[in-house]
Design an enzyme around this catalytic site. Structure first.
Site, PDB file in Angstrom:
ATOM      1  N   ASP A 169      -1.809 -26.379 -10.175  1.00 55.09           N
ATOM      2  CA  ASP A 169      -2.647 -26.036  -9.036  1.00 55.09           C
ATOM      3  C   ASP A 169      -4.031 -26.663  -9.157  1.00 55.09           C
ATOM      4  OD1 ASP A 169      -1.201 -23.756  -7.348  1.00 55.09           O
ATOM      5  OD2 ASP A 169      -0.759 -23.394  -9.450  1.00 55.09           O
ATOM      6  N   SER A 170      -4.624 -26.530 -10.337  1.00 53.18           N
ATOM      7  CA  SER A 170      -5.978 -27.041 -10.529  1.00 53.18           C
ATOM      8  C   SER A 170      -6.041 -28.552 -10.379  1.00 53.18           C
ATOM      9  CB  SER A 170      -6.498 -26.642 -11.918  1.00 53.18           C
ATOM     10  OG  SER A 170      -6.605 -25.242 -12.025  1.00 53.18           O
TER      11      SER A 170
END
Length: 396
Positions: A169-170
């Site tokens: 996600d990051s």
């Protein structure tokens, strides 16, 4: 003035990934209007762990944003959204592919309202391809990308390991930010908007460094090596009296200073350990020698010795230790925050340091619908109209 001041973002994203991108834009001055559903808002508001019934996940991705609670399934909700888009530069979303089209809020719909709009989508597998409509989360993306296979302890005992945070996600969020900035620069030069498609899997594949070249050019399957480094040994994890530390040789072509640091200058002169390849061939015995030395010392003692001999050292810090580390504090990577109903807490600072247009934390994460009235008032909706919309479930 901040570098993105004057840029307006309509943020339809939820949970992780894309909200990280919009937070980065907000940190550098963009006005980010977060559109949340009226039935509870962003799902991360309720995810565990929670404090006083409020999920903590929402906090670390949504500072510097404004929240408008809007029912996008209603015609009036969509009309309000398009009114916001008329004056926007960027729209960001991370629904599963196909959802925006079904809702009538896809890129074509946005472009009809604002021809030069930049619309950015983030998904697990991308907007196209045989896996496009599958659901995904970070660990699935780490698995499919190959990143999980090369992470963890060596086979056969060691199994593939996911990262300790939602790394997919990051990373995808950061690539989305990158794409948005590219598109803004293109629009500045040409006046043209465009559509951006970023996936978690693509983003993680892009991080595989040497792996593709090693596999295709050399015919070698990259395997897990734990905390070691293919380029040299000893880059490895060792356990001191009071915790773990990562040690390394500062000059791969000459490891004599490392050998002196651990009290074994004879190893630095031994032709059996002269090259990186030779040290890798004797990795088991070297590891045991260094581990025996480290186990008799504290991390601070090892740090002092390695500083004296100019070798590479870093303690493996717990998160509570990270928040107190002098380097991290000096770099303002720990900031004090407060959220009504949850109290004071510490969060991550802004990693990109800019001399003329630095990022700033201007406001705390918003409460659900905190800015609905102010934003709609700015669009010309009267108090009576807003009350009607609220009673009909269009806004909150």
């Amino acid at each position: 003035m901040q570098v993105l001041e004057g840029i307006k973002v309509v943020d339809l994203s939820t949970a992780y990934s894309a909200p990280i991108a919009t937070m980065q834009l907000a940190d550098f001055g963009a006005e980010v209007i977060k559109i949340e559903n009226t039935a509870g808002g962003d799902g991360s508001r309720s995810w565990n762990p929670s404090v006083n019934g409020q999920g903590i996940h929402f906090l670390y991705m949504n500072r510097n944003k404004k929240s408008v609670a809007l029912n996008l399934k209603s015609p009036e909700g969509k009309r309000i959204l398009f009114e916001l888009v008329k004056d926007a530069d960027i729209v960001v979303e991370n629904f599963r592919p196909g959802v925006t089209r079904r809702l009538g809020i896809d890129y074509e719909a946005m472009r009809a309202v604002k021809p030069d709009i930049i619309m950015a989508s983030l998904s697990g597998y991308g907007q196209t391809g045989p896996y496009a409509t599958r659901g995904a989360y970070s660990n699935l993306a780490e698995a499919l990308s190959g990143l999980m296979y090369v992470t963890g302890w060596p086979a056969p005992e060691g199994k593939p390991t996911a990262s300790g945070v939602a790394f997919g996600d990051s990373v995808a969020g950061m690539f989305l930010t990158q794409g948005i900035l590219y598109a803004l620069y293109h629009r500045e030069r040409t006046g043209q908007g465009q559509y951006i498609d970023v996936s978690m899997v693509d983003s993680l594949v892009a991080l595989l460094q040497h792996c593709f070249v090693q596999c295709s050019l050399m015919g070698q399957e990259p395997e897990r090596i734990g905390n070691r480094d293919l380029s040299d040994y000893p880059y490895d994890l060792f356990e001191a009296k009071d915790g773990y530390c990562q040690l390394g040789n500062s000059t791969p072509r000459d490891w004599s200073r490392f050998a002196q640091a651990i009290g074994r200058p004879d190893l630095g002169e031994d032709p059996a350990y002269k090259t990186s390849a030779q040290r890798w061939a004797h990795i088991g015995e070297l590891h045991d020698i260094i581990q025996d030395w480290a186990s008799q010392r504290t991390r601070k003692e090892i740090e002092a010795i390695f500083t004296e001999y100019g070798q590479l050292y870093a303690p493996v810090l717990k998160i509570s230790e990270v928040m107190q580390d002098e380097q991290i504090l000096f770099r303002e990577m720990v900031v004090d925050m407060e959220y009504e109903g949850m109290g004071k807490y510490k969060d991550k600072g802004i990693p990109v340091k800019m001399s003329r247009t630095p990022g700033r934390i201007r406001s705390m994460p918003p409460h659900l619908g905190e800015h609905t009235d102010a934003i709609l008032s700015g669009l010309g909706y009267t108090a009576a109209e807003r009350e009607r919309l609220r009673s009909e479930g269009v806004i909150r």
